[in-house]
Design an enzyme around this catalytic site. Sequence first.
Site, PDB file in Angstrom:
ATOM      1  N   ASP A  99      -0.869  14.701   6.725  1.00  0.00           N
ATOM      2  CA  ASP A  99      -1.357  13.999   5.522  1.00  0.00           C
ATOM      3  C   ASP A  99      -2.498  14.825   4.934  1.00  0.00           C
ATOM      4  O   ASP A  99      -3.674  14.492   5.078  1.00  0.00           O
ATOM      5  CB  ASP A  99      -1.839  12.603   5.952  1.00  0.00           C
ATOM      6  CG  ASP A  99      -2.483  11.818   4.825  1.00  0.00           C
ATOM      7  OD1 ASP A  99      -2.130  12.040   3.654  1.00  0.00           O
ATOM      8  OD2 ASP A  99      -3.359  10.982   5.135  1.00  0.00           O
TER       9      ASP A  99
ATOM     10  N   TRP B 152       0.869  -1.183   0.000  1.00  0.00           N
ATOM     11  CA  TRP B 152       0.000   0.000   0.000  1.00  0.00           C
ATOM     12  C   TRP B 152       0.905   1.232   0.000  1.00  0.00           C
ATOM     13  O   TRP B 152       1.642   1.461   0.969  1.00  0.00           O
ATOM     14  CB  TRP B 152      -0.899  -0.030   1.233  1.00  0.00           C
ATOM     15  CG  TRP B 152      -1.659   1.226   1.582  1.00  0.00           C
ATOM     16  CD1 TRP B 152      -1.614   1.896   2.770  1.00  0.00           C
ATOM     17  CD2 TRP B 152      -2.614   1.936   0.771  1.00  0.00           C
ATOM     18  NE1 TRP B 152      -2.468   2.978   2.753  1.00  0.00           N
ATOM     19  CE2 TRP B 152      -3.096   3.021   1.528  1.00  0.00           C
ATOM     20  CE3 TRP B 152      -3.100   1.755  -0.528  1.00  0.00           C
ATOM     21  CZ2 TRP B 152      -4.034   3.928   1.045  1.00  0.00           C
ATOM     22  CZ3 TRP B 152      -4.042   2.659  -1.016  1.00  0.00           C
ATOM     23  CH2 TRP B 152      -4.499   3.732  -0.241  1.00  0.00           C
TER      24      TRP B 152
ATOM     25  N   ASP C  17      -1.813   5.142  -3.391  1.00  0.00           N
ATOM     26  CA  ASP C  17      -2.796   6.034  -2.769  1.00  0.00           C
ATOM     27  C   ASP C  17      -2.640   7.404  -3.429  1.00  0.00           C
ATOM     28  O   ASP C  17      -1.688   8.127  -3.126  1.00  0.00           O
ATOM     29  CB  ASP C  17      -2.469   6.101  -1.273  1.00  0.00           C
ATOM     30  CG  ASP C  17      -3.321   7.086  -0.497  1.00  0.00           C
ATOM     31  OD1 ASP C  17      -4.297   7.611  -1.060  1.00  0.00           O
ATOM     32  OD2 ASP C  17      -3.003   7.311   0.691  1.00  0.00           O
TER      33      ASP C  17
ATOM     34  N   PHE D 229      -0.430   8.699   3.946  1.00  0.00           N
ATOM     35  CA  PHE D 229      -0.272   8.984   5.373  1.00  0.00           C
ATOM     36  C   PHE D 229       1.151   8.650   5.818  1.00  0.00           C
ATOM     37  O   PHE D 229       1.802   9.433   6.512  1.00  0.00           O
ATOM     38  CB  PHE D 229      -1.289   8.154   6.166  1.00  0.00           C
ATOM     39  CG  PHE D 229      -1.210   8.345   7.652  1.00  0.00           C
ATOM     40  CD1 PHE D 229      -1.957   9.329   8.274  1.00  0.00           C
ATOM     41  CD2 PHE D 229      -0.385   7.545   8.442  1.00  0.00           C
ATOM     42  CE1 PHE D 229      -1.883   9.511   9.650  1.00  0.00           C
ATOM     43  CE2 PHE D 229      -0.304   7.727   9.803  1.00  0.00           C
ATOM     44  CZ  PHE D 229      -1.055   8.715  10.417  1.00  0.00           C
TER      45      PHE D 229
HETATM   46  C1  SPV Z   1      -3.230   6.194   3.945  1.00  0.00           C
HETATM   47  O1  SPV Z   1      -2.595   5.280   4.507  1.00  0.00           O
HETATM   48  O2  SPV Z   1      -2.670   7.168   3.433  1.00  0.00           O
HETATM   49  C2  SPV Z   1      -4.688   6.116   3.869  1.00  0.00           C
HETATM   50  C3  SPV Z   1      -5.404   5.326   4.859  1.00  0.00           C
HETATM   51  O3  SPV Z   1      -5.243   6.767   3.000  1.00  0.00           O
HETATM   52  S1  SPV Z   1      -5.919   6.396   6.133  1.00  0.00           S
HETATM   53  O4  SPV Z   1      -4.754   7.078   6.643  1.00  0.00           O
HETATM   54  O5  SPV Z   1      -6.557   5.573   7.119  1.00  0.00           O
HETATM   55  O6  SPV Z   1      -6.858   7.336   5.554  1.00  0.00           O
HETATM   56 MG    MG Z   2      -4.066   8.253   2.229  1.00  0.00          MG
END
Ligand code: SPV
Ligand code: MG
Length: 290
Positions: free
Chosen positions: A54, A40, A81, A44
């Site tokens: 973020d 992923w 993302d 963030f």
């Molecule tokens: C990220 O990891 O950047 C996400 C998930 O988008 S969250 O931080 O939970 O929104």
């Molecule tokens: Mg994110």
Amino acid sequence: MTKNQTLRRALEDGKLFTAMAAHNPLSAKLAEEAGFGGIWGSGFELSASYAVPDANILSMGLHLEMMRAIASVVSIPLIADIDTGFGNAVNVNYIVRQYEEAGASAIVMEDKTFPKDTSLREAGRQDLVRIEEFQGKVASAVDARRDADLVVVARTEALIAGRGQAEAIERGLAYEEAGADAILIHSKQKTPDEVLDFIRAWPGRIPLVLVPTAYPQLTEPDIEALRKVGIVIYGNHAIRAAVGAMKDVFATIRRDRGIRQVDSYLPSVKEIIALQGDEHMRSIESRFLR
Ligand code: SPV
Ligand code: MG
């Protein structure tokens, strides 16, 4: 099979695909070694690693280059993302191709306004764009991909924004109609109830994606039993692990006024050299250094 096909097949087969967050190539490599199905490419985590919120403070280019660096060191699919897509449907059309060329096998785009605020913060600023506008952005992302196996995930923040289940379902269905391959439904409730209600009510054909950070009670077997979820994303556990480990080691060194104790339990320098790809370098050295 290409990385894109691996992810596409996983979604079609209905077997739960697991993705671990990474903020740099090293963390991605460790996630691959640990056995996760994919990476992923978390906004963030990258923001946290730069010690900024973020909230679209880092540029798209910085995130894109990190995705390229990550994709080049792992052989498992990377789910990028892309936040809100850094603008409107025109921007999305351009950047999706950039992410595809950088080696992403999927992009996840959320229906918030630009600049976004982070989802899990209490009382964050969570404004959503109009449904039709986001349908256009999803359709633009689908149109931009060169490889039909690139997975386009539309993420609705309806529950995060407090808009309720009916709007979350309406948005999910609208994004499916616009051509999304999966719907990420996000929730910051401390129990899985809100997300479980959504999943049970979900009438769509395409699979769902979960990020159970706020409701860690929900395990992979629980998610598999629901039979509607294609991907589970562990959203920020690489950066949290790194922060916890660094805090512990730094405090111990200050307390001990030396590194003797931490040296006994830290990964060895040899291990880090191996993670740097030393073996590959040595093979090049022996073949080509004259
Ligand atoms: C990220 O990891 O950047 C996400 C998930 O988008 S969250 O931080 O939970 O929104
Ligand atoms: Mg994110």
